[in-house]
Design an enzyme around this catalytic site. Structure first.
Site, mmCIF file in Angstrom:
data_model
loop_
_atom_site.group_PDB
_atom_site.id
_atom_site.type_symbol
_atom_site.label_atom_id
_atom_site.label_comp_id
_atom_site.label_asym_id
_atom_site.label_seq_id
_atom_site.Cartn_x
_atom_site.Cartn_y
_atom_site.Cartn_z
ATOM 1 N N GLU A 66 -14.011 -2.905 3.280
ATOM 2 C CA GLU A 66 -12.974 -2.344 4.158
ATOM 3 C C GLU A 66 -13.602 -1.417 5.204
ATOM 4 O OE1 GLU A 66 -8.998 -1.470 2.803
ATOM 5 O OE2 GLU A 66 -9.401 0.642 3.202
ATOM 6 N N TYR A 112 -5.001 0.432 9.140
ATOM 7 C CA TYR A 112 -4.118 0.708 10.279
ATOM 8 C C TYR A 112 -3.710 2.172 10.191
ATOM 9 C CZ TYR A 112 -0.089 -0.038 13.419
ATOM 10 O OH TYR A 112 0.812 -0.001 14.441
ATOM 11 N N HIS A 140 -4.560 -4.692 8.567
ATOM 12 C CA HIS A 140 -3.480 -3.921 7.931
ATOM 13 C C HIS A 140 -2.400 -3.585 8.963
ATOM 14 C CE1 HIS A 140 -5.959 -2.238 4.316
ATOM 15 N NE2 HIS A 140 -6.310 -3.464 4.606
ATOM 16 N N ARG A 149 3.817 0.012 3.535
ATOM 17 C CA ARG A 149 4.799 0.964 4.025
ATOM 18 C C ARG A 149 4.104 2.069 4.808
ATOM 19 N NH1 ARG A 149 7.393 5.350 0.231
ATOM 20 N NH2 ARG A 149 5.318 6.163 0.721
ATOM 21 N N HIS A 188 2.255 4.310 -8.367
ATOM 22 C CA HIS A 188 2.353 4.979 -7.053
ATOM 23 C C HIS A 188 2.869 6.403 -7.263
ATOM 24 C CE1 HIS A 188 3.956 6.040 -3.077
ATOM 25 N NE2 HIS A 188 2.986 5.279 -2.637
ATOM 26 N N LYS A 218 8.325 -7.271 -4.093
ATOM 27 C CA LYS A 218 7.418 -7.383 -2.947
ATOM 28 C C LYS A 218 6.758 -8.764 -2.941
ATOM 29 C CE LYS A 218 3.860 -4.177 -2.451
ATOM 30 N NZ LYS A 218 3.453 -2.804 -2.069
ATOM 31 N N GLN A 248 -5.003 0.023 -5.419
ATOM 32 C CA GLN A 248 -5.493 1.361 -5.083
ATOM 33 C C GLN A 248 -6.801 1.549 -5.861
ATOM 34 O OE1 GLN A 248 -6.068 3.764 -3.283
ATOM 35 N NE2 GLN A 248 -4.066 4.773 -3.150
ATOM 36 N N GLN A 280 -15.956 13.985 -1.271
ATOM 37 C CA GLN A 280 -15.033 12.849 -1.295
ATOM 38 C C GLN A 280 -14.134 12.874 -2.536
ATOM 39 O OE1 GLN A 280 -17.837 9.553 -0.802
ATOM 40 N NE2 GLN A 280 -16.084 8.210 -0.614
#
Ligand code: FAD
Length: 292
Positions: free
Chosen positions: A17, A49, A77, A107, A152, A168, A179, A215
């Site tokens: 990514e 995005y 994205h 979302r 989530h 979904k 995730q 991080q």
């Protein structure tokens, strides 16, 4: 190429990514990093995005340029929560025009200051609304969605989270990406629950190599992920030595991926965060397993 061709092949896939530049002036640096990652011949690459502070206007440009130049299948994205219908429809039209085939429909995080009581005015409440919009656009996108092995943060319980995830998928999501997680057992448990709920699409395991101590906090606050003691010890011992921490973080992520492959998980996505050296080190550590 549609990602489902890769993800359903039964062969191991390793993907990376990147995120778009935060400012116009950093565009060249981000492109250079992205091109270096593309030169590693990953199974595919994704471009976020607006996540991580990156501006969203470059997502489609980066994805289409890399696919055209390097032949690496790309996943662009798109988020919706703070967008108008007009913006989302324009972005979808841009994607169609640029020949984007794969879209990660999200979302997005609710922006600070966007109050819950304004909810009735939101055009998109959930990723499912965006998936429906993508389907209605008439383009034949291969659509992905996000999922959360550790639930989530806004969900009351895992049962509800998985029930909404099923909606979904039923709305037209052909694959899911998780995730980040640092304990593979949580992922295996989650996979069992997904299959039990009738969610059968490919699930790509998202792995975040933590290569500096700073991080850690950010990753936990973003994802709410559980940090196993083994990982905490690494940070405690090597966190103040950047080179050692980087090496240990890459080794930890590699170890997680080997365990996933060994347990029959074929699709792994590395949150490589525009760091070609980290992507390369992980790729090299796995070269015989991924046949590269
Ligand atoms: P949803 O699927 O809409 O879920 C959000 C919450 O709503 C969950 O609690 C869910 O259970 C609940 N829910 C879903 N449907 C319903 C319903 N019908 N009724 C009631 N509740 C419901 N963010 C970015 O800004 N840009 C990116 O590029 C980006 N990429 C990401 C990639 C991955 C793989 C992941 C895991 C996350 C990414 N994110 C990105 C972060 C993501 O936007 C946030 O995690 C966001 O808070 C939720 O997005 P979602 O698409 O999962 O939302």
């Amino acid at each position: 190429m549609k990602l489902t061709n890769i993800l359903n092949s039964g062969k191991i896939s390793l993907s990376f990514e990147v995120f778009p530049p935060k400012t116009d002036t950093s565009f060249e640096n981000v492109m250079a990093a992205t091109e270096e990652i593309a030169s590693l011949s990953p199974s595919f690459m994704s471009v976020t995005y607006g996540a991580g502070g990156g501006t969203s206007k470059y997502t489609v440009d980066i994805a289409s340029n890399i696919e055209r130049t390097y032949g690496v299948p790309m996943l662009a994205h798109l988020t919706c929560v703070s967008s108008t219908k007009e913006t989302v429809r324009t972005r979808i039209a841009d994607m169609k025009k640029a020949g984007i085939e794969n879209v990660m429909a999200l979302r997005g995080d609710i922006p600070v200051g966007m109050k819950d009581d304004d909810r009735s005015t939101w055009k998109y409440l959930h990723a499912t609304d965006l998936i429906r919009e993508l389907k209605e656009s008439g383009a034949d996108f291969c659509i992905g969605g996000a999922c959360y092995p550790e639930v989530h943060p806004e969900s009351e319980c895992q049962k509800d989270d998985i029930a909404y995830l099923k909606e979904k998928v039923d709305a037209g999501c052909s694959f899911l990406t998780t995730q980040m997680f640092f304990d593979n057992n949580l992922f295996y448990n989650f996979m069992y629950k997904l299959r039990e709920a009738g969610i059968t699409v490919p699930v790509v395991a998202g792995i975040m190599p933590i290569t500096n101590a700073g991080q850690v906090e950010r990753a936990i606050s973003l994802s709410g992920s559980f940090m196993p003691q083994r990982f905490k010890s690494i940070v405690d011992r090597f966190g103040s030595d950047p080179a050692a921490m980087k090496q240990a973080g890459i080794a930890y992520a590699t170890d997680q991926i080997i365990d996933l492959f060994a347990n029959g998980i074929t699709n792994v996505h590395v949150y490589s965060m525009n760091k070609p050296d980290v992507a390369r080190a992980i790729r090299d550590n796995l070269s015989e397993m991924i046949g590269k």
